[in-house]
Scaffold this active site. Structure first.
Site, short mmCIF file in Angstrom:
data_model
loop_
_atom_site.label_atom_id
_atom_site.label_comp_id
_atom_site.label_asym_id
_atom_site.label_seq_id
_atom_site.Cartn_x
_atom_site.Cartn_y
_atom_site.Cartn_z
N ARG A 102 0.95 -1.35 0.04
CA ARG A 102 0.07 -0.03 -0.06
C ARG A 102 0.92 1.17 0.11
O ARG A 102 1.53 1.27 1.10
CB ARG A 102 -1.00 0.04 1.05
CG ARG A 102 -1.64 1.10 1.43
CD ARG A 102 -2.44 1.38 2.66
NE ARG A 102 -3.05 2.72 2.75
CZ ARG A 102 -3.43 3.55 3.70
NH1 ARG A 102 -3.18 2.75 5.07
NH2 ARG A 102 -4.09 4.73 3.64
N HIS A 135 -3.18 11.15 0.91
CA HIS A 135 -2.53 10.85 2.29
C HIS A 135 -1.88 12.14 2.81
O HIS A 135 -0.69 12.04 3.15
CB HIS A 135 -1.58 9.68 2.24
CG HIS A 135 -1.27 9.05 3.59
ND1 HIS A 135 -1.29 7.46 3.83
CD2 HIS A 135 -0.85 9.36 4.88
CE1 HIS A 135 -1.07 7.43 5.04
NE2 HIS A 135 -0.55 8.54 5.79
N ASN A 181 -7.02 8.81 3.09
CA ASN A 181 -6.35 8.22 4.09
C ASN A 181 -6.84 9.14 5.46
O ASN A 181 -6.38 10.16 5.43
CB ASN A 181 -5.01 8.20 4.30
CG ASN A 181 -4.46 7.20 5.53
OD1 ASN A 181 -4.73 6.18 5.73
ND2 ASN A 181 -3.68 8.11 6.42
N GLU A 182 -7.54 8.49 6.55
CA GLU A 182 -7.82 9.06 7.66
C GLU A 182 -8.19 10.71 7.93
O GLU A 182 -7.47 11.41 8.28
CB GLU A 182 -6.63 9.24 8.63
CG GLU A 182 -6.08 7.87 9.31
CD GLU A 182 -4.87 7.71 10.17
OE1 GLU A 182 -4.68 8.84 10.25
OE2 GLU A 182 -4.63 6.48 10.67
N ASN A 228 -7.76 1.85 9.96
CA ASN A 228 -6.37 2.13 10.57
C ASN A 228 -6.53 2.18 12.12
O ASN A 228 -7.24 2.77 12.50
CB ASN A 228 -5.71 3.43 10.11
CG ASN A 228 -5.18 3.53 8.80
OD1 ASN A 228 -5.34 2.46 8.23
ND2 ASN A 228 -4.81 4.70 8.38
N TYR A 260 -4.68 1.61 16.01
CA TYR A 260 -3.42 1.79 16.66
C TYR A 260 -3.66 1.57 18.20
O TYR A 260 -2.87 1.10 18.88
CB TYR A 260 -2.58 2.94 16.50
CG TYR A 260 -2.01 3.12 15.03
CD1 TYR A 260 -0.68 2.54 14.90
CD2 TYR A 260 -2.74 3.58 13.91
CE1 TYR A 260 -0.03 2.98 13.50
CE2 TYR A 260 -1.97 3.82 12.69
CZ TYR A 260 -0.60 3.27 12.46
OH TYR A 260 -0.36 3.64 11.39
N GLU A 287 -3.67 -0.34 8.37
CA GLU A 287 -2.35 0.22 9.10
C GLU A 287 -2.75 -0.34 10.44
O GLU A 287 -3.76 -0.29 11.12
CB GLU A 287 -2.30 1.91 9.19
CG GLU A 287 -1.81 2.59 8.10
CD GLU A 287 -1.65 4.00 8.10
OE1 GLU A 287 -1.46 4.40 9.27
OE2 GLU A 287 -2.01 4.58 7.34
C1 PNW Z 1 -1.42 7.24 10.85
N1 PNW Z 1 -3.30 9.60 16.58
O1 PNW Z 1 -1.74 8.50 11.54
C2 PNW Z 1 -1.12 7.80 9.64
O2 PNW Z 1 -2.01 7.16 8.57
C3 PNW Z 1 0.33 7.53 9.04
O3 PNW Z 1 0.65 8.33 8.13
C4 PNW Z 1 1.01 7.67 10.34
O4 PNW Z 1 2.56 7.52 10.21
C5 PNW Z 1 0.60 6.38 11.38
O5 PNW Z 1 -0.60 6.59 11.48
C6 PNW Z 1 1.42 6.51 12.62
O6 PNW Z 1 1.22 7.59 13.24
C7 PNW Z 1 -2.19 8.76 12.97
O7 PNW Z 1 -3.22 10.63 17.16
C8 PNW Z 1 -2.32 9.84 13.27
O8 PNW Z 1 -3.76 8.59 17.55
C9 PNW Z 1 -2.81 10.19 14.42
C10 PNW Z 1 -2.88 9.17 15.40
C11 PNW Z 1 -2.81 7.90 15.18
C12 PNW Z 1 -2.18 7.51 13.77
#
Ligand code: PNW
Length: 495
Positions: free
Chosen positions: A99, A144, A188-189, A327, A329, A394
């Site tokens: 991707r 992005h 993206n996001e 995505n 995290y 992601e």
């Molecule tokens: C994503 N948060 O962004 C993006 O899609 C990527 O470009 C980035 O490198 C990756 O996650 C890691 O940060 C995020 O604040 C932006 O929780 C903000 C957050 C998490 C992910």
């Protein structure tokens, strides 16, 4: 004799348990696993050939103090010049897809469709063709976060004309790359750049706009996404036969003090539903419409800070995704804002994000490691949107760049276990999973201080030499066996 029988029974039970666990460690045969990057974070070559300036070039060049180490993406991983090396790394890992994203101003130097850069489009054709030659499917994100600076000077995502400018750009990408690419991500996001860039100064274009820039930004983003989707449907689907979707950033949650079904639902709808509800259910969530209208009235506005979609737009946006791009995290403990008991409405969502002090955290201060939260989120998506096909686009962990990255491997292991159990035990329709990221890269406001790669990049060497981290070796085993592998310990490490 009695003991013999007991031990036989125990053995049978234990074998069954381990068989059962073994089954849960295996990925379904049609499950896709890939790795991701984004143009501004890896390409460099910021002014090579006729590439135009984008908002991140502008932001990092004019406000270097906004980036943790004062750095920028001028050279980044130099992937514009090193893409063949990147493809070799992907091939070596054994991924099913890669991707990557397109830099809008590399393809349309002045932002508009009246001039297409031959070099720009050729770069992405070369990359796509090389991936295909190596049996790796190209998965392309059109946007992005790096739109042309000139468009920002015209208002960027707060200008409704952005919908048309984006749609013209999308048509060119579908036309030029559609013969090679069968999975497109429009955007993206949206919440990341709309909240951090149009209601805060953390991301480009770093504008704070009367506590409504982020709502207008999402509003126009959703219209742009839907317009691109319909263009694909009307002009390209019959011949190209690909899939188009958007990727949302959604946080998960786990139970804890004062976390109730109601706080969870409200959190989910404001955090994730804001973007995905219009696409998968039609229009913004009711709770967002009523709360933001009420709070806007209390603030004295003659209108809601959340714009309204006409019935035509609701219908036009509804259903514009062939898959649910996610995505994931991290997670939080969502609780109601107790200030509201005093009649003080400071947060539109009314929900505060608590954390549990026992959670471990990555190098990024927001990255609490809560795999269980992903399982809860996946079930909510299943139940709220009729079990759509989900592509996790992601998932990853930041550290300071160590090559024996045991914590990153643990993070992947724990999250993949949750994904497997969501598929096998909860009936969630998850079709793909994506590693963020193939490479250490420019982590936006954190510069090069927080690193997510499964490969290291020597940012001091002129050709940005890549090397393999332990996690890439672990992924190689997972991908060749299609089974989750145990997390190595310092003693068991092989390279
Ligand atoms: C994503 N948060 O962004 C993006 O899609 C990527 O470009 C980035 O490198 C990756 O996650 C890691 O940060 C995020 O604040 C932006 O929780 C903000 C957050 C998490 C992910």
């Amino acid at each position: 004799m009695k003991y013999l029988w007991i031990s036989v029974i125990c053995c049978v039970i234990l074998t069954e348990i381990s068989r059962c666990q073994a089954a849960n460690l295996t990925f379904p045969s049609n499950f896709s696993i890939g790795a991701a990057t984004a143009s501004y974070q890896i390409e460099g070559a910021w002014n090579t050939s006729d590439k135009g300036e984008n908002v991140w070039d502008w932001f990092t060049h004019n406000y270097p103090d906004s980036i943790a180490d004062g750095s920028n993406g001028d050279v980044a991983c130099d992937s514009y010049n090193q893409y063949e090396v990147d493809v070799a790394l992907l091939k070596n890992m054994g991924v099913d897809f890669y991707r990557f994203s397109i830099s809008w101003s590399r393809v349309l130097p002045n932002g508009f469709a009246n001039e297409v850069s031959e070099d720009g489009i050729q770069y992405y054709k070369n990359l796509s063709q090389l991936l295909i030659a190596n049996d790796i499917e190209p998965v392309v994100t059109l946007y992005h976060w790096d739109h042309p600076e000139i468009l920002e000077e015209l208002g960027g995502w707060t200008n409704e004309l952005m919908v048309t400018w984006y749609a013209d750009y999308a048509r060119i990408i579908f036309e030029e790359l559609g013969p090679y690419v069968k999975r497109f991500i429009t955007i993206n996001e949206p919440t990341s750049y709309c909240l951090n860039g149009y209601n805060a100064t953390r991301f480009a274009p770093a504008k704070i706009l009367e506590n409504m820039g982020h709502y207008i930004c999402i509003h126009n983003t959703l219209k742009a996404h839907a317009t691109a989707y319909h263009i694909y449907d009307d002009e390209f689907r019959a011949t190209q036969n690909g899939e188009v979707g958007l990727v949302a950033y959604c946080r998960g949650w786990v139970s804890g003090d004062n976390v109730t079904d109601e706080t969870i639902e409200q959190y989910f709808l404001f955090n994730c539903g804001w973007v995905v509800h219009p696409i998968f259910a039609g229009d913004y969530p009711e709770i967002m419409k009523t709360r933001i209208a009420n709070i806007s009235a209390l603030e004295g506005y003659p209108f809601s800070r959340l714009p309204e979609f006409s019935d035509d737009w609701v219908e036009y946006i509804n259903g514009t995704a062939d898959f649910f791009g996610l995505n994931y995290y991290t997670s939080r403990l969502p609780v109601f804002d107790s200030d509201e008991d005093l009649g003080i409405y400071t947060i539109d969502s009314g929900v505060i994000e608590n954390v549990n002090s026992s959670w471990s955290v990555g190098a990024s201060d927001w990255l609490y490691v809560v795999p269980e939260g992903l399982g809860n989120l996946l079930q909510m998506i299943r139940d709220t949107y009729s079990n759509p096909p989900v592509w996790i686009m992601e998932n990853g962990y930041s550290d300071e760049g160590e090559s024996d990255d045991y914590d990153r491997i643990s993070y992947y292991y724990d999250h993949l276990s949750v994904v497997l159990s969501a598929i096998n035990d909860d009936g969630c329709n998850i079709e793909g999973y994506t590693i963020w990221s193939l490479l250490d890269n420019f982590e936006w406001a954190d510069g090069y201080t927080k690193l997510f790669g499964v490969h290291q990049v020597d940012f001091d060497s002129s050709n940005r030499t890549r090397s393999t981290k332990l996690s890439a070796t672990w992924w190689q085993d997972v991908l060749s066996t299609r089974e989750l592998q145990a997390v190595p310990t310092a003693n068991s490490t092989r390279r």
